[in-house]
Design an enzyme around this catalytic site. Structure first.
Site: not given
Length: 355
Positions: A149-151
């Protein structure tokens, strides 16, 4: 030259995959999959692709697609790939999944945080978590890669060297992260309308955000023990970018004179440099220079810096990425490059855009 197919090609991450792969010397896109735009010209959905992409959007029939391409990217909602993936598909092609379906090894954790049943847990053990800077050798051998994921990409890479080296107490870690609105996807949602987002900043998913167990699991591998953190994401009125500011208590280390004391700037910087000096996409900034999303926008770079707070005995770590590139499509292409033996930077030497 390999052939690639994209399911979810008309979402933001899918469109970014198209943009990047069009500049890749070793890839030809053969399938623009989109359940919402079947039989519509891709360039009608994204006008920036006019005269660059002549193809029409197809469906999401992954069984047919697997027989026509060498790699499939699934930029789809949680649950899609887990509901259709079979051994036959993986025998025909490699898959890079941009959803969370295969990121978490414990199916009960996935089902608790995502509130859906996992329909193909038999592939969880095989799936490789595609954070290239940490799992590069495993990615090279993989048929199925779970794109982070990005986070999580930003949060993990920012803290990883210090967790791995035991310089911080990982259970004291607090991650305060801010993201642009593209991280919420392209679907129409009331909280993401212009008037709702503009001139505003808000926390969301407080203590319940689904990237929390992903960060904890991966940092736990680095720490060699279970890690529990506080993670709070915020939505801010910009298109792209993530800035993660992370706080943790420093642990005492043995000094040159044999005494025990907290590490200083030079000791921390040496660790970051040792871990990332050969990582093209990770830029450890100079002393007193802190990451800004504008300096990574449109690129696959991660900018990292830190500041020691001697008064509290804590360290503030900061990281910035473009959530659609290193946080999604760029990382997916980086994984693909490793899987097929291409130069890792191929198609990804994207100079950050400014302004």
């Amino acid at each position: 030259m390999i052939k690639a197919g994209i399911i979810g090609a008309t979402g933001y991450a899918g469109a970014e995959l198209v943009r990047i792969l069009l500049g890749h010397k070793e890839v030809e896109i053969k399938w623009y999959g989109s359940r919402s735009y079947i039989d519509e010209k891709y360039a009608r959905v994204y006008g920036n692709m006019f005269q660059l992409v002549e193809d029409t959007c197809l469906d999401d029939n992954i069984e047919t697609l697997a027989k026509e391409v060498d790699v499939i990217f699934t930029a789809t909602p949680q649950g899609f790939l887990a509901g259709v993936l079979t051994e036959e598909i993986l025998q025909n092609t490699k898959v890079v999944d941009l959803s969370a379906d295969y990121r978490l090894k414990d199916v009960s954790v996935y089902e608790k945080w995502y509130k859906i049943q996992h329909k193909s847990p038999e592939f969880l053990e095989e799936a490789v978590y595609g954070l290239c800077e940490i799992n590069r050798e495993k990615v090279k051998q993989a048929r199925l890669v779970a794109n982070p994921g990005c986070y999580t990409t930003c949060s993990i890479l920012t803290a990883w060297p210090l967790v791995k080296e035991g310089l911080i107490a990982p259970n004291t870690l607090i991650v305060d992260a801010k993201s642009g609105t593209s991280g919420a996807g392209r679907g129409a949602k009331l909280p993401n309308l212009f008037c709702e987002v503009n001139e505003n900043i808000k926390a969301y998913g407080v203590s319940t955000h689904r990237h929390t167990p992903e960060i904890e699991e991966q940092l736990g591998y680095g720490a060699g023990s279970q890690v529990t953190i506080n993670f709070t994401p915020h939505l801010i009125p910009m298109n792209r970018g993530i800035l993660a500011t992370e706080y943790a208590s420093l642990k005492k280390v043995r000094q040159k004179d044999g005494s025990m004391g907290l590490p200083d700037y030079e000791q921390i910087k040496e660790v970051y440099d040792r871990y990332y000096k050969h990582e093209y996409f990770v830029r450890v900034l100079e002393k007193g220079v802190y990451p800004e999303t504008r300096w990574v926008e449109g690129s696959n770079f991660v900018d990292i810096s830190f500041q020691i707070d001697e008064r509290t005995g804590r360290i503030i770590m900061m990281g910035a990425i473009d959530n659609l590139v290193k946080g999604a499509a760029g990382q997916a292409v980086q994984n693909m490059n490793l899987m097929f033996g291409f130069p890792e930077q191929e198609g990804l030497e994207l100079v950050p855009m400014f302004p």
